[in-house]
Design a protein around this motif. Structure first.
Motif, PDB file in Angstrom:
ATOM      1  N   GLU A  76       0.796  -1.226   0.000  1.00 30.63           N
ATOM      2  CA  GLU A  76       0.000   0.000   0.000  1.00 30.63           C
ATOM      3  C   GLU A  76       0.833   1.282   0.000  1.00 30.63           C
ATOM      4  OE1 GLU A  76      -3.224   0.026  -0.302  1.00 30.63           O
ATOM      5  OE2 GLU A  76      -3.564  -2.126  -0.104  1.00 30.63           O
ATOM      6  N   THR A  77       2.135   1.202   0.138  1.00 28.49           N
ATOM      7  CA  THR A  77       2.963   2.399   0.203  1.00 28.49           C
ATOM      8  C   THR A  77       4.180   2.243  -0.702  1.00 28.49           C
ATOM      9  OG1 THR A  77       4.492   1.751   1.993  1.00 28.49           O
ATOM     10  CG2 THR A  77       2.315   2.578   2.647  1.00 28.49           C
ATOM     11  N   ASP A  78       4.926   3.330  -0.806  1.00 27.83           N
ATOM     12  CA  ASP A  78       6.146   3.329  -1.609  1.00 27.83           C
ATOM     13  C   ASP A  78       7.400   3.116  -0.769  1.00 27.83           C
ATOM     14  OD1 ASP A  78       4.747   3.791  -3.968  1.00 27.83           O
ATOM     15  OD2 ASP A  78       4.786   5.969  -3.678  1.00 27.83           O
ATOM     16  N   LEU A  79       7.226   2.699   0.480  1.00 28.61           N
ATOM     17  CA  LEU A  79       8.395   2.470   1.330  1.00 28.61           C
ATOM     18  C   LEU A  79       9.291   1.395   0.734  1.00 28.61           C
ATOM     19  CD1 LEU A  79       7.113   2.509   5.020  1.00 28.61           C
ATOM     20  CD2 LEU A  79       8.713   4.089   3.970  1.00 28.61           C
ATOM     21  N   GLU A  80      10.592   1.704   0.684  1.00 28.14           N
ATOM     22  CA  GLU A  80      11.558   0.766   0.134  1.00 28.14           C
ATOM     23  C   GLU A  80      12.691   0.551   1.143  1.00 28.14           C
ATOM     24  OE1 GLU A  80      12.831   2.575  -3.473  1.00 28.14           O
ATOM     25  OE2 GLU A  80      11.029   2.000  -4.579  1.00 28.14           O
ATOM     26  N   ARG A  81      13.475  -0.461   0.877  1.00 28.57           N
ATOM     27  CA  ARG A  81      14.597  -0.781   1.739  1.00 28.57           C
ATOM     28  C   ARG A  81      15.488   0.445   1.945  1.00 28.57           C
ATOM     29  NH1 ARG A  81      19.791  -2.684   1.174  1.00 28.57           N
ATOM     30  NH2 ARG A  81      19.674  -2.435  -1.080  1.00 28.57           N
ATOM     31  N   LEU A  82      15.840   0.688   3.209  1.00 24.80           N
ATOM     32  CA  LEU A  82      16.704   1.774   3.675  1.00 24.80           C
ATOM     33  C   LEU A  82      16.003   3.126   3.749  1.00 24.80           C
ATOM     34  CD1 LEU A  82      20.133   0.898   1.988  1.00 24.80           C
ATOM     35  CD2 LEU A  82      19.288   0.249   4.250  1.00 24.80           C
ATOM     36  N   GLU A 156       4.459  20.366   5.334  1.00 25.14           N
ATOM     37  CA  GLU A 156       5.599  21.163   4.868  1.00 25.14           C
ATOM     38  C   GLU A 156       6.741  20.288   4.345  1.00 25.14           C
ATOM     39  OE1 GLU A 156       6.810  24.067   7.772  1.00 25.14           O
ATOM     40  OE2 GLU A 156       4.775  24.158   8.599  1.00 25.14           O
ATOM     41  N   TYR A 157       6.636  18.967   4.528  1.00 32.07           N
ATOM     42  CA  TYR A 157       7.718  18.074   4.133  1.00 32.07           C
ATOM     43  C   TYR A 157       7.225  17.126   3.053  1.00 32.07           C
ATOM     44  CZ  TYR A 157       9.908  20.001   8.247  1.00 32.07           C
ATOM     45  OH  TYR A 157      10.448  20.886   9.157  1.00 32.07           O
ATOM     46  N   SER A 158       7.735  17.319   1.862  1.00 25.02           N
ATOM     47  CA  SER A 158       7.255  16.538   0.715  1.00 25.02           C
ATOM     48  C   SER A 158       7.612  15.068   0.829  1.00 25.02           C
ATOM     49  CB  SER A 158       7.842  17.105  -0.585  1.00 25.02           C
ATOM     50  OG  SER A 158       9.270  17.077  -0.553  1.00 25.02           O
ATOM     51  N   THR A 159       8.630  14.747   1.610  1.00 25.90           N
ATOM     52  CA  THR A 159       9.024  13.338   1.738  1.00 25.90           C
ATOM     53  C   THR A 159       8.013  12.535   2.547  1.00 25.90           C
ATOM     54  OG1 THR A 159      10.366  13.828   3.702  1.00 25.90           O
ATOM     55  CG2 THR A 159      11.477  13.865   1.557  1.00 25.90           C
ATOM     56  N   LEU A 160       7.304  13.194   3.472  1.00 23.11           N
ATOM     57  CA  LEU A 160       6.384  12.474   4.358  1.00 23.11           C
ATOM     58  C   LEU A 160       5.154  12.027   3.576  1.00 23.11           C
ATOM     59  CD1 LEU A 160       6.243  14.298   7.831  1.00 23.11           C
ATOM     60  CD2 LEU A 160       7.015  11.977   7.340  1.00 23.11           C
ATOM     61  N   GLU A 161       5.092  10.729   3.336  1.00 21.89           N
ATOM     62  CA  GLU A 161       4.013  10.186   2.514  1.00 21.89           C
ATOM     63  C   GLU A 161       2.921   9.516   3.332  1.00 21.89           C
ATOM     64  OE1 GLU A 161       5.924   7.542  -0.211  1.00 21.89           O
ATOM     65  OE2 GLU A 161       7.101   9.136  -1.166  1.00 21.89           O
ATOM     66  N   GLN A 162       3.236   9.127   4.575  1.00 21.36           N
ATOM     67  CA  GLN A 162       2.221   8.447   5.368  1.00 21.36           C
ATOM     68  C   GLN A 162       2.335   8.810   6.832  1.00 21.36           C
ATOM     69  OE1 GLN A 162       2.346   4.425   6.534  1.00 21.36           O
ATOM     70  NE2 GLN A 162       0.261   3.970   5.894  1.00 21.36           N
ATOM     71  N   LEU A 163       1.170   9.042   7.455  1.00 26.50           N
ATOM     72  CA  LEU A 163       1.072   9.340   8.873  1.00 26.50           C
ATOM     73  C   LEU A 163       0.216   8.257   9.526  1.00 26.50           C
ATOM     74  CD1 LEU A 163       0.288  13.167   8.557  1.00 26.50           C
ATOM     75  CD2 LEU A 163       2.536  12.079   8.776  1.00 26.50           C
ATOM     76  N   VAL A 164       0.715   7.702  10.614  1.00 23.38           N
ATOM     77  CA  VAL A 164       0.029   6.598  11.288  1.00 23.38           C
ATOM     78  C   VAL A 164      -0.118   6.928  12.769  1.00 23.38           C
ATOM     79  CG1 VAL A 164       0.103   4.148  11.870  1.00 23.38           C
ATOM     80  CG2 VAL A 164       1.009   4.927   9.679  1.00 23.38           C
TER      81      VAL A 164
END
Length: 564
Positions: A76-82, A156-164
């Motif tokens: 469901e997300t774009d999280l990748e290794r590292l 304000e942070y474009s890198t933050l793609e998911q909040l849990v």
């Protein structure tokens, strides 16, 4: 054999030569965090892994839920290794589920603490280019709304793609947030495709204590951190039937390595309590049969002085560790005598060094030294002179300098700090002053930067604090240098009194120190009595706050110019 991949900009990896050596000599067993968990679950699937206020998981169940969470992130997300994920969670079952889920994906949790606020949170998100932020909702009442807090700046942070958020059943989260329970139940364990996680790459990023300035990132690889889990479990002799409980925030190295990691390595049970107050910790020990923990000295004092301490059954305690600041010897003697426990007096750093007394050491050693390195055969340690060119003689104070399979290799994206604290051979200069007794036990004398220079004379503040704390009227003390135009600095003592009704004068304190042979130039020249010394997020005395306070007081008194 998997050597460091060094794929992250700003990360300093172990050299191939050192990594190869540590793998070949058996120091590193090439296991990622989740592989240690899985191995324990195969041996004892029904053993309780973690118990919290309202949930309990066996080792097999912790494996299952961490796989479910990892499968969600994978699909469901774009999280990748590292990639990096900020954790700001209390001591909870959910922390462990998320932590091992990240390990399965090769994703790096970044350990922001619950007491950190906007300046630290923004700094850490920006420093690490974090892709996700995981915090608590209203499931745990910590007296602060973390969802609103993160929502204020996350956009304000474009890198933050998911909040849990770990939300309660009735909490309605903002539209761009995900609830932990949804993530945990959306997929089956078999939906997770295996990820090739390199144990020689970072598996977690700790943060420096932050007593001055913003915290620095401390990457720790799976290999070097698991090595310390194993060594810490052996040093303390953690048993499978123990119940370990973290007394400080779970994302702090004192909990994550020394308590959580060593318990997982031994296949023991972990008990978690989100609210780290004396009453709740005492209740936890009694309720779960708590065996083993690492409170900071302040918490030990709070427990010893708790008015209802005798009403709690603490007979299950086997071992207590404490450190982070000087443990008053009287506290060690009292705890050992009253509860017949093994006491591990520890010197530790998130950067890696762990030196501690052992549970079966004599009480004098436990009270007055920090013992020996947890991995004496593998750790490379030397005590060096001020110029860092030579080692000092036995018993002499010098800077602790380390290298080995259980130490980090550089601060994250902080090249100036690395240039100052590492040499070309990989030795890390800690800026801590230690000495080694003839019997091989170490003593801590403070930080180099805690040295007060009065008219060219060096005063090591922690050494002076060790003497002052033994005064019968004093509960706690912090000695700092206050600016002086003629001498450069003069020592000032901030003290908490045992009885608020007690009276202590500067003259009486100086007389006390004179009777104990303390040189005139070392004696405090100002005394400040306070109700409570300021603390950092992990309970250490915040000396930078005291320095700011005394400067302001001196300005108000006309003893220091406003330009200072």
């Amino acid at each position: 054999m998997q050597l460091p991949s060094a794929e992250i900009d700003g990360y300093v990896p172990f050299s191939d030569e050192r990594a190869t050596r540590y793998i070949e000599d058996g120091s590193w067993n090439e296991q990622a965090f989740h592989e240690v968990l899985d191995e324990r679950a195969e041996r004892h699937p029904d053993q309780t892994a973690v118990v919290g206020p309202d949930r309990e998981l066996s080792y097999a169940q912790l494996v299952e839920t961490s796989k479910r969470i990892a499968a969600f992130y994978q699909h469901e997300t774009d999280l990748e290794r590292l990639d990096r994920v900020v954790f700001q969670l209390p001591n909870s079952v959910e922390f462990l589920e998320m932590f091992f889920a990240c390990s399965r994906l090769g994703v790096i949790p970044v350990m922001l603490l619950p007491r950190h606020r906007e300046s630290e949170a923004r700094h850490v998100v920006e420093l690490t280019d974090a892709k996700a932020y995981i915090t608590t909702g209203d499931r745990y009442d910590l007296g602060f709304d973390y969802v609103d807090f993160v929502t204020e700046f996350a956009d304000e942070y474009s890198t933050l793609e998911q909040l849990v958020a770990v939300a309660g059943a009735q909490q309605e989260l903002p539209a761009n947030w995900s609830g932990f329970d949804e993530i945990r139940t959306a997929y089956e364990p078999g939906d997770l495709s295996p990820v090739d996680v390199n144990p020689s790459d970072p598996g977690v990023m700790l943060l420096s204590g932050g007593t001055t300035g913003l915290p620095k990132g401390i990457p720790r690889t799976h290999n070097d951190y698991v090595f310390q889990w194993e060594q810490m479990a052996a040093a303390v002799d953690v048993q499978e039937d123990w119940t370990a409980f973290p007394s400080v925030p779970i994302g702090h190295n004192a909990s994550l390595c020394c308590v959580i990691g060593s318990a997982i390595w031994a296949g023991a049970t972990i008990a978690v309590e989100p609210v780290l107050k004396p009453d709740r910790l005492l209740e936890l020990i009694e309720d779960v049969g708590g065996t083993y923990s690492l409170p900071v000295p302040t918490q030990l004092v709070d427990i010893l002085e708790h008015p209802d301490r005798d009403s709690y059954d603490l007979s299950s305690l086997e071992v207590l560790i404490s450190g982070g600041q000087k443990v008053p010897p009287r506290v060690v003697y009292e705890l050992v005598e009253e509860y017949e426990i093994g006491f591990c007096n520890i010197f530790g750093m998130a950067e890696g060094p762990l030196i501690c007394t052992r549970p079966n050491d004599d009480v004098d050693t436990q009270a007055n030294t920090v013992g020996r390195p947890i991995a004496p055969d593998e750790d490379e340690i030397k005590i060096v002179s001020e110029d860092r060119q030579s080692t000092v003689d036995q018993g002499q104070q010098g800077e602790l300098t380390v290298r080995g399979p259980g130490y980090f290799t550089g601060y994250f994206r902080t090249p100036e700090e690395n240039a100052e604290n590492f040499d070309d051979d990989g030795w890390f200069y800690t800026e801590d002053l230690l000495s080694i007794d003839d019997d091989g036990n170490y003593r801590v004398h403070g930080r180099i930067k805690e040295t007060i220079i009065r008219g060219g004379e060096n005063i090591y503040a922690p050494d002076l604090e060790d003497v002052i704390i033994e005064h019968e009227a004093i509960e706690n003390v912090a000695v700092i240098g206050m600016p002086d135009e003629r001498l450069g600095e003069r020592p000032v003592a901030f003290v908490e009194l045992r009885d608020r009704g007690d009276d202590l004068t500067l003259e009486a304190l100086q007389s006390y120190l004179s009777d104990r042979g303390i040189a005139v130039f070392k004696r405090p020249e100002r005394l400040e009595i306070v109700d409570d010394l300021p603390r950092t997020s992990v309970g250490k005395i915040a000396k930078v706050d005291l320095e700011e306070r005394i400067i302001e007081q001196l300005k108000n008194e006309g003893q220091l110019s406003d330009e200072y």
